[in-house]
Design a protein around this motif. Structure first.
Motif, PDB file in Angstrom:
ATOM      1  N   HIS A  97       0.832  -1.200   0.000  1.00 47.75           N
ATOM      2  CA  HIS A  97       0.000   0.000   0.000  1.00 47.75           C
ATOM      3  C   HIS A  97       0.870   1.255   0.000  1.00 47.75           C
ATOM      4  CE1 HIS A  97      -2.650   3.167   1.616  1.00 47.75           C
ATOM      5  NE2 HIS A  97      -3.612   2.497   1.018  1.00 47.75           N
ATOM      6  N   THR A  98       1.936   1.249   0.790  1.00 45.46           N
ATOM      7  CA  THR A  98       2.840   2.395   0.838  1.00 45.46           C
ATOM      8  C   THR A  98       3.513   2.627  -0.510  1.00 45.46           C
ATOM      9  OG1 THR A  98       3.284   2.027   3.192  1.00 45.46           O
ATOM     10  CG2 THR A  98       4.874   3.362   1.979  1.00 45.46           C
ATOM     11  N   ALA A  99       3.995   1.553  -1.116  1.00 44.25           N
ATOM     12  CA  ALA A  99       4.651   1.670  -2.420  1.00 44.25           C
ATOM     13  C   ALA A  99       3.672   2.173  -3.476  1.00 44.25           C
ATOM     14  CB  ALA A  99       5.231   0.318  -2.837  1.00 44.25           C
ATOM     15  N   LEU A 100       2.461   1.638  -3.456  1.00 44.05           N
ATOM     16  CA  LEU A 100       1.440   2.062  -4.418  1.00 44.05           C
ATOM     17  C   LEU A 100       1.113   3.535  -4.241  1.00 44.05           C
ATOM     18  CD1 LEU A 100      -0.726   1.390  -6.560  1.00 44.05           C
ATOM     19  CD2 LEU A 100      -2.237   0.721  -4.682  1.00 44.05           C
ATOM     20  N   PHE A 101       0.877   3.942  -3.005  1.00 46.12           N
ATOM     21  CA  PHE A 101       0.522   5.328  -2.715  1.00 46.12           C
ATOM     22  C   PHE A 101       1.643   6.281  -3.123  1.00 46.12           C
ATOM     23  CE2 PHE A 101       1.032   8.831   0.330  1.00 46.12           C
ATOM     24  CZ  PHE A 101      -0.140   9.528   0.099  1.00 46.12           C
ATOM     25  N   ALA A 102       2.873   5.940  -2.747  1.00 50.16           N
ATOM     26  CA  ALA A 102       3.994   6.848  -2.987  1.00 50.16           C
ATOM     27  C   ALA A 102       4.303   7.008  -4.473  1.00 50.16           C
ATOM     28  CB  ALA A 102       5.235   6.342  -2.249  1.00 50.16           C
ATOM     29  N   LEU A 103       4.274   5.912  -5.207  1.00 45.92           N
ATOM     30  CA  LEU A 103       4.714   5.951  -6.599  1.00 45.92           C
ATOM     31  C   LEU A 103       3.664   6.491  -7.565  1.00 45.92           C
ATOM     32  CD1 LEU A 103       6.667   2.571  -6.697  1.00 45.92           C
ATOM     33  CD2 LEU A 103       7.635   4.877  -6.693  1.00 45.92           C
ATOM     34  N   VAL A 104       2.412   6.613  -7.110  1.00 42.90           N
ATOM     35  CA  VAL A 104       1.387   7.172  -8.001  1.00 42.90           C
ATOM     36  C   VAL A 104       1.018   8.611  -7.628  1.00 42.90           C
ATOM     37  CG1 VAL A 104       0.421   4.902  -8.500  1.00 42.90           C
ATOM     38  CG2 VAL A 104      -0.574   6.279  -6.670  1.00 42.90           C
ATOM     39  N   LEU A 105       1.683   9.179  -6.630  1.00 39.73           N
ATOM     40  CA  LEU A 105       1.410  10.575  -6.270  1.00 39.73           C
ATOM     41  C   LEU A 105       1.641  11.500  -7.469  1.00 39.73           C
ATOM     42  CD1 LEU A 105       2.953  11.025  -2.694  1.00 39.73           C
ATOM     43  CD2 LEU A 105       0.552  11.291  -3.343  1.00 39.73           C
ATOM     44  N   GLY A 106       2.802  11.364  -8.082  1.00 41.38           N
ATOM     45  CA  GLY A 106       3.121  12.203  -9.233  1.00 41.38           C
ATOM     46  C   GLY A 106       2.198  11.938 -10.407  1.00 41.38           C
ATOM     47  N   PHE A 107       1.806  10.680 -10.581  1.00 43.49           N
ATOM     48  CA  PHE A 107       0.896  10.311 -11.666  1.00 43.49           C
ATOM     49  C   PHE A 107      -0.420  11.072 -11.540  1.00 43.49           C
ATOM     50  CE2 PHE A 107      -2.423   7.684 -13.539  1.00 43.49           C
ATOM     51  CZ  PHE A 107      -1.875   7.314 -14.756  1.00 43.49           C
ATOM     52  N   GLY A 108      -0.924  11.168 -10.315  1.00 44.22           N
ATOM     53  CA  GLY A 108      -2.167  11.901 -10.095  1.00 44.22           C
ATOM     54  C   GLY A 108      -2.044  13.371 -10.439  1.00 44.22           C
ATOM     55  N   VAL A 109      -0.844  13.920 -10.235  1.00 42.66           N
ATOM     56  CA  VAL A 109      -0.624  15.343 -10.529  1.00 42.66           C
ATOM     57  C   VAL A 109      -0.598  15.591 -12.036  1.00 42.66           C
ATOM     58  CG1 VAL A 109       1.010  17.255 -10.330  1.00 42.66           C
ATOM     59  CG2 VAL A 109       0.586  15.776  -8.363  1.00 42.66           C
ATOM     60  N   VAL A 110       0.191  14.805 -12.764  1.00 42.92           N
ATOM     61  CA  VAL A 110       0.341  15.078 -14.198  1.00 42.92           C
ATOM     62  C   VAL A 110      -0.918  14.747 -14.991  1.00 42.92           C
ATOM     63  CG1 VAL A 110       2.841  14.758 -14.131  1.00 42.92           C
ATOM     64  CG2 VAL A 110       1.376  12.813 -14.696  1.00 42.92           C
ATOM     65  N   TRP A 111      -1.799  13.923 -14.415  1.00 38.10           N
ATOM     66  CA  TRP A 111      -3.067  13.631 -15.084  1.00 38.10           C
ATOM     67  C   TRP A 111      -4.235  14.376 -14.448  1.00 38.10           C
ATOM     68  CZ3 TRP A 111      -3.507  11.771 -19.732  1.00 38.10           C
ATOM     69  CH2 TRP A 111      -2.476  10.988 -20.260  1.00 38.10           C
ATOM     70  N   ASN A 112      -3.917  15.273 -13.517  1.00 42.33           N
ATOM     71  CA  ASN A 112      -4.931  16.147 -12.914  1.00 42.33           C
ATOM     72  C   ASN A 112      -6.073  15.359 -12.276  1.00 42.33           C
ATOM     73  OD1 ASN A 112      -5.794  18.752 -12.243  1.00 42.33           O
ATOM     74  ND2 ASN A 112      -7.206  18.829 -13.972  1.00 42.33           N
ATOM     75  N   THR A 113      -5.731  14.257 -11.613  1.00 43.12           N
ATOM     76  CA  THR A 113      -6.758  13.440 -10.964  1.00 43.12           C
ATOM     77  C   THR A 113      -6.713  13.569  -9.447  1.00 43.12           C
ATOM     78  OG1 THR A 113      -5.263  11.526 -11.030  1.00 43.12           O
ATOM     79  CG2 THR A 113      -6.859  11.742 -12.821  1.00 43.12           C
ATOM     80  N   GLN A 114      -5.855  14.469  -8.936  1.00 42.58           N
ATOM     81  CA  GLN A 114      -5.847  14.695  -7.497  1.00 42.58           C
ATOM     82  C   GLN A 114      -7.114  15.447  -7.095  1.00 42.58           C
ATOM     83  OE1 GLN A 114      -4.126  16.364  -9.672  1.00 42.58           O
ATOM     84  NE2 GLN A 114      -3.638  18.434  -9.068  1.00 42.58           N
ATOM     85  N   VAL A 115      -7.458  15.338  -5.831  1.00 43.76           N
ATOM     86  CA  VAL A 115      -8.683  15.981  -5.346  1.00 43.76           C
ATOM     87  C   VAL A 115      -8.505  17.493  -5.365  1.00 43.76           C
ATOM     88  CG1 VAL A 115     -10.233  16.245  -3.384  1.00 43.76           C
ATOM     89  CG2 VAL A 115      -9.241  14.001  -3.899  1.00 43.76           C
ATOM     90  N   ARG A 116      -9.465  18.174  -5.937  1.00 48.51           N
ATOM     91  CA  ARG A 116      -9.471  19.639  -5.943  1.00 48.51           C
ATOM     92  C   ARG A 116     -10.780  20.135  -5.336  1.00 48.51           C
ATOM     93  NH1 ARG A 116      -6.051  22.605  -9.344  1.00 48.51           N
ATOM     94  NH2 ARG A 116      -4.701  21.369 -10.708  1.00 48.51           N
ATOM     95  N   VAL A 117     -10.695  21.227  -4.604  1.00 49.73           N
ATOM     96  CA  VAL A 117     -11.892  21.906  -4.119  1.00 49.73           C
ATOM     97  C   VAL A 117     -11.926  23.253  -4.831  1.00 49.73           C
ATOM     98  CG1 VAL A 117     -13.174  22.694  -2.102  1.00 49.73           C
ATOM     99  CG2 VAL A 117     -11.626  20.737  -1.903  1.00 49.73           C
ATOM    100  N   ASP A 118     -12.439  23.231  -6.049  1.00 48.77           N
ATOM    101  CA  ASP A 118     -12.345  24.394  -6.930  1.00 48.77           C
ATOM    102  C   ASP A 118     -13.609  25.239  -6.887  1.00 48.77           C
ATOM    103  OD1 ASP A 118      -9.818  23.844  -7.703  1.00 48.77           O
ATOM    104  OD2 ASP A 118     -10.363  22.719  -9.476  1.00 48.77           O
TER     105      ASP A 118
END
Length: 235
Positions: A97-118
């Motif tokens: 779980h730690t490896a999965l979470f850590a290594l996809v953090l950047g992926f979420g940023v470049v694909w704009n899938t991180q949570v936003r409160v816009d």
């Protein structure tokens, strides 16, 4: 200046601060960084499969009660006792779980899938959105991630120095490996932040008419065509 002119200027991409050659060089750099972050995220996402399998296996095994103990003792004769050890399985789940979470953090940023409160951002014009992304990356995302990376690297180094293992006698050895993976994941997130910063800088200051695939923004002419980095579908 009329209101119509003001609205139009707010939606103009570029500012002619950079030459076309410099802009093209930075665009190539952005695309390479994004490709690297994307590659890390896609391969890391495969960890989801063993994590789910091991979690389900562990839960089912614990529900067997005495059968788990009998199986464990029987398996020890052929060297497979740890396969039935709940502590080992749980720590494996945590590590995955730690490896999965850590290594996809950047992926979420470049694909704009991180949570936003816009509440505000979605109503801004293109240039203001670009400035918001640029300033947010400059003063928040990149410095914060670098700070966390610094402390994570220290923890990983200290873990390697003592060859840290699990606190449990039946837990996983090599605790320093997962701490190193977590540190690498933060490094990938920093690269993602840099790529977003460069994207925003180019959107503001590259020659007008310069176009490339954006990550956290949409070109004025494409506004509303995507949701969280994905193409909007007509239903």
């Amino acid at each position: 200046m009329s209101t119509e002119g003001t609205v139009h200027s707010g939606n103009v991409a570029g500012g002619n601060l950079l030459s076309q050659g410099a802009a093209n060089t930075l665009i190539a750099l952005v695309l390479k960084i994004r490709a690297l972050v994307d590659w890390c995220g896609r391969w890391a996402s495969l960890l989801f499969v063993p994590m789910i399998v091991i979690t389900v296996y562990d839960v089912c095994l614990r529900k067997t009660g005495k059968l788990q103990i009998d199986l464990k003792y029987a398996a020890e004769n052929i060297g497979l006792g740890p396969v039935f050890e709940s502590t080992l399985l749980q720590e494996t789940e945590w590590h995955l779980h730690t490896a999965l979470f850590a290594l996809v953090l950047g992926f979420g940023v470049v694909w704009n899938t991180q949570v936003r409160v816009d509440v505000i951002r979605e109503h801004l014009r293109f240039r203001r959105k670009a400035w918001l992304e640029l300033l947010g990356s400059t003063f928040f995302m990149i410095p914060f991630t670098i700070c966390v990376f610094f402390f994570a690297a220290q923890f990983a180094y200290e873990s390697w120095a003592i060859m840290e293992i699990s606190a449990s006698q039946v837990g996983l050895p090599y605790r320093y490996i997962i701490k190193t993976i977590f540190t690498l994941g933060l490094l990938v997130a920093i690269l993602a932040g840099i790529s977003v910063w460069l994207q925003s800088f180019l959107a503001l200051f590259a020659p007008e008419g310069t176009r490339f695939e954006l990550m956290t923004l949409e070109w004025p002419e494409d506004e509303g065509s995507t949701i969280e980095g994905k193409e909007r579908m007509d239903v």
